[in-house]
Design an enzyme around this catalytic site. Structure first.
Site, PDB file in Angstrom:
ATOM      1  N   HIS A  57     -38.827  10.344  11.888  1.00 55.74           N
ATOM      2  CA  HIS A  57     -38.798  11.405  11.107  1.00 55.74           C
ATOM      3  C   HIS A  57     -39.385  12.846  11.271  1.00 55.74           C
ATOM      4  O   HIS A  57     -40.360  12.893  10.338  1.00 55.74           O
ATOM      5  CB  HIS A  57     -39.008  10.981   9.559  1.00 55.74           C
ATOM      6  CG  HIS A  57     -38.523  11.815   8.466  1.00 55.74           C
ATOM      7  ND1 HIS A  57     -37.644  12.828   8.559  1.00 55.74           N
ATOM      8  CD2 HIS A  57     -38.976  11.963   7.227  1.00 55.74           C
ATOM      9  CE1 HIS A  57     -37.519  13.376   7.425  1.00 55.74           C
ATOM     10  NE2 HIS A  57     -38.451  12.936   6.808  1.00 55.74           N
ATOM     11  N   CYS A  74     -37.377  17.867   3.885  1.00 54.72           N
ATOM     12  CA  CYS A  74     -36.891  16.756   4.984  1.00 54.72           C
ATOM     13  C   CYS A  74     -35.393  16.907   5.175  1.00 54.72           C
ATOM     14  O   CYS A  74     -34.768  16.507   5.915  1.00 54.72           O
ATOM     15  CB  CYS A  74     -37.150  15.538   4.436  1.00 54.72           C
ATOM     16  SG  CYS A  74     -38.873  15.472   3.874  1.00 54.72           S
TER      17      CYS A  74
END
Ligand code: ZN
Lengths: 140, 385
Positions: B334, B85
């Site tokens: 996200h 991420c």
């Protein structure tokens, strides 16, 4: 699935079955699993293998809700419902990440609960049943 | 070291972009950025750094060639940067370094992820790839589960309330309700956020970020040369990065992300600034507890006071330091590898006074982008020139 191949699983059997750690003869640090370089002093090949007792207390925990399990645990969760995972602080002082068993995750589990290791079926992959350790409450 | 500025920033619409490929999403972000600079041509761009986990594995190898081809930049050096991420935060880092060192004058840094249009089992598998496979995964651990372990311990040590976690979700949904690119453009109530189904206790569905398709792209330039392209470049005055053990149980602390503490210190030192100087921030709220940890790790509040900070409203638009004005990972979405530079996109707009949730006259902003469960982090400080 989390692909842990059979040779890779086999290599770690001493840890998965008996919690074998590496005690550094230079600085005394316990490395779990044993490593080539000591995590504390950085010395190479100084670790003597010892078996941890498999007893400790719950340091923190979570409960994996229905439908949230990784694919290899989906079958188990369908049968047994939500399950608890804890970071357990072992008597020897180091922490490990384990699944809790033989308890009601919502009613029984709390930080500080005493637990011990028990040998269990973990999951099946590539037609081989993988065994290893789970932890359960110590009833006093 | 040469001074580096951002001259343009673009972002695709975030959400379930059914039927869209990686490269099509990236084109959207790239074109928005290029549209902001009239006299910049594609041939002026010298290198590309693209963050992606390559979620789903459909183009795991050599993705950078696919991406630069889609925007007609084929021929220039390009690479995919992977830190889960935190991928595009790291892509940005290498882009900055390539200009600061004098090797390049103008480069792009961005990221892309395609997470929808994938079977549930494949998706659950890919969520686990950035964790510790040999040990954590063998306990049946999941990605939300790891952050839940941090939340349980934080609640025990500092008395952090579930209400504090849910308040992060309420705030970020509120910001996202005015962001036309956000995945969830709707407000939620505290009651809704408190009473949703459990994903990994104590985290429920409203404590977790969604599954998002999206891309982002920023154009970086040597600050001297930047004058040729814009009157309002945004300078990168500090950038830091750090790493930690992959497995949570091996870390020194469960209630602190040391990679973020290290990255923050490095960035503040370089910028010669302090946490109190930051006027707007985008932090990595993949789960609500992560935003609370970010307040503490960056230094916006004392260790353990993160829950109090959100409950006191200090990070809303009227607070001391508004956080995640774009809606955050929680509500804007996200798309794993695109998030780091998508955070830069928000701060870039804030510092140019062009944001939907504008912080009045903001001149200094910060981004905080975390990989995995805290095994990698970048922190970037930006300033209006
Ligand atoms: Zn040692």
């Amino acid at each position: 699935m989390a692909h842990v191949s059979i040779p890779k699983y086999w290599k770690a059997l001493p840890q998965k079955y008996r919690l074998v750690a590496g005690k550094c003869s230079n600085c005394g640090e316990l490395n779990f699993p044993p490593t080539t370089l000591c995590k504390k002093c950085g010395q190479e090949n100084t670790q003597k293998h010892i078996e941890l007792k498999g007893k400790g207390t719950v340091y923190t925990y979570t409960i994996i809700g229905r439908g949230g399990a990784p694919p290899e645990f989906a079958k188990m969760q369908k049968k047994c419902g939500p399950y608890a995972i804890a970071i357990v602080e072992l008597e020897e002082g180091l922490k490990i990440n384990v699944q809790l068993t033989d308890c009601d995750p919502f009613k029984d589990v709390n930080i500080g609960m005493k637990v011990s290791a028990v040998f269990r079926r973990i999951y099946e992959q590539e037609n081989v049943i993988r065994y290893g350790l789970k932890f359960r409450p110590i009833i006093e | 070291m040469r001074r580096v500025g951002i001259i343009a920033a673009g972002e695709s619409k975030f959400g379930a972009r059914v039927g869209m490929e990686y490269e099509e999403l990236f084109v959207e972000a790239f074109l928005e950025a290029m549209g902001q600079v009239d006299n910049l041509e594609s041939k002026d761009i010298q290198e590309a750094f693209v963050g992606s986990l390559a979620f789903g594995g459909s183009q795991l190898g050599n993705m950078s060639a696919l991406v630069v081809d889609s925007v007609n930049l084929i021929g220039i050096p390009a690479s995919r940067v992977e830190n889960a991420c935190g991928s595009s935060g790291y892509a940005l880092r290498y882009a900055i370094m390539s200009i600061a060192s004098g090797i390049n004058d103008i480069v792009i840094a961005g990221g892309v992820e395609k997470m929808q249009d994938i079977s549930k089992a494949t998706r659950l598998y890919w969520f686990g790839v950035a964790g510790d496979i040999k040990w954590e995964r063998l306990s049946g651990m999941t990605f939300p589960g790891n952050y839940a372990l941090m939340a349980t311990r934080h609640m025990k040590e500092f008395g952090t309330k579930k209400e504090a976690l849910s308040s992060v979700a309420v705030k970020n949904h509120d910001f996202a309700s005015r962001n036309p690119k956000a995945q969830f453009q709707r407000k939620i109530t505290l009651e809704q956020a408190m009473n949703a189904p459990i994903v990994a206790y104590p985290l429920n569905i409203y404590d977790c970020c969604p599954i998002t398709d999206g891309a982002s792209c920023v154009i970086l330039c040597d600050l001297e040369i930047a004058k040729k392209y814009t009157d309002t470049p945004i300078e990168i005055v500090g950038f830091g990065a750090g790493t930690d053990h992959l497995a949570l149980y091996q870390r020194e602390s469960i209630t602190r992300i040391d990679a973020a503490v290290k990255a923050s210190k490095m960035a503040f030192k370089m910028a010669n600034l302090q946490p109190k100087d930051i006027e707007v921030a985008e932090v990595h709220d993949c789960f609500t507890i992560a935003e609370i940890l970010a307040y503490e790790d960056i230094g916006f509040c004392k260790k353990g006071d993160g829950g109090k900070m959100i409950l006191d409203g200090e990070t809303t638009i009227h607070g001391r330091i508004p956080v995640n004005t774009g809606g955050g990972l929680k509500a804007k979405g996200h798309p794993i590898g695109a998030t780091g530079t998508a955070q830069i996109y928000e701060i870039f707009k804030q510092l140019r006074g062009e944001h939907e949730n504008q912080v009045h006259d903001a001149t200094i902003g910060l981004t905080h982008n975390v990989g995995g469960t805290g095994s990698a982090c970048t922190v970037t400080i930006l300033r209006r020139v």
